[in-house]
Write an enzyme that holds these catalytic residues in place. Sequence first.
Site, PDB file in Angstrom:
ATOM      1  N   HIS A  91      -3.322  -5.769   1.496  1.00 22.90           N
ATOM      2  CA  HIS A  91      -2.415  -5.780   2.497  1.00 22.90           C
ATOM      3  C   HIS A  91      -2.422  -7.625   2.833  1.00 22.90           C
ATOM      4  CE1 HIS A  91      -2.216  -1.454   4.063  1.00 22.90           C
ATOM      5  NE2 HIS A  91      -3.097  -1.593   3.287  1.00 22.90           N
ATOM      6  N   GLU A 138      -0.190  -8.881   4.764  1.00 24.59           N
ATOM      7  CA  GLU A 138      -0.475  -8.957   6.294  1.00 24.59           C
ATOM      8  C   GLU A 138      -1.107  -9.192   7.307  1.00 24.59           C
ATOM      9  OE1 GLU A 138      -0.697  -4.686   5.966  1.00 24.59           O
ATOM     10  OE2 GLU A 138       0.263  -5.943   4.889  1.00 24.59           O
ATOM     11  N   CYS A 141       1.160  -0.432   0.218  1.00 21.31           N
ATOM     12  CA  CYS A 141      -0.527   0.096  -0.073  1.00 21.31           C
ATOM     13  C   CYS A 141       0.642   1.435  -0.395  1.00 21.31           C
ATOM     14  CB  CYS A 141      -0.720   0.024   1.101  1.00 21.31           C
ATOM     15  SG  CYS A 141      -2.408   1.220   0.999  1.00 21.31           S
TER      16      CYS A 141
END
Length: 235
Positions: free
Chosen positions: A196, A198, A87
């Site tokens: 994302h 994560e 991002c």
Amino acid sequence: MTARIGVITFPGSLDDGDARRAIAIAGAEPVALWHGSHDLDGVDALVLPGGFSYGDYLRAGAIAAHAPIMAEVKDAAAKGMPVLGICNGFQMLVEAHLLPGGLIRNAHQQFIRRDQRLRVENASTAWTSDFEQGQEIIIPLKNADGGYIASEEELDRLEGEGLVAFRYVGVNPNGSLRDIAGVTNERGNVVGLMPHPEHATEPGFGPDTRLAMRSGEDGIPFFTSAIAAVVAAAA
């Protein structure tokens, strides 16, 4: 060996802690790094996390691309170290000219948050080798400046050389040209994407799946791929 993956915190980073947690879940040692340092602390790979570095002044990622530690990031990337920009980190990588193209305001001029379906277009990079070519995954997306742009000539080059790493499937959430969600450099060690990974690494906190709510873990292969690349380089 245990791979050591650094996560750089910039003023305004929001997802650095999540990235470190994802790295630990994947089996590597997360290492916290600071934007004002010139020391990478001997890490084997790097993650530039999401957020709003320096308040997104000028352009998203534009100031962060000139942070002191970015000199070391550029040098490490040139030597083949795996580098992932997520991002805002992706925005930094294009602003630092480590990846081609640019990122602009979403086409609808609004911040968007959704669980986004992606197709893996290149499964041979340091961050995608644990995926299958053409595999579809679901990764959370949240951005306001996620529209990927490049000239038609550059887009043709990216397509022809296999440098499109991920593509949006079903919905193009931000107006990215040719549905591009992420790209890689020619060497395959630097990858950037807007979604994302994560946020999709442990049950109870990821995207919904057909099996259960919030059970999605499609982000883990990003980090296990980097671990494999580090181990292979050290062999």
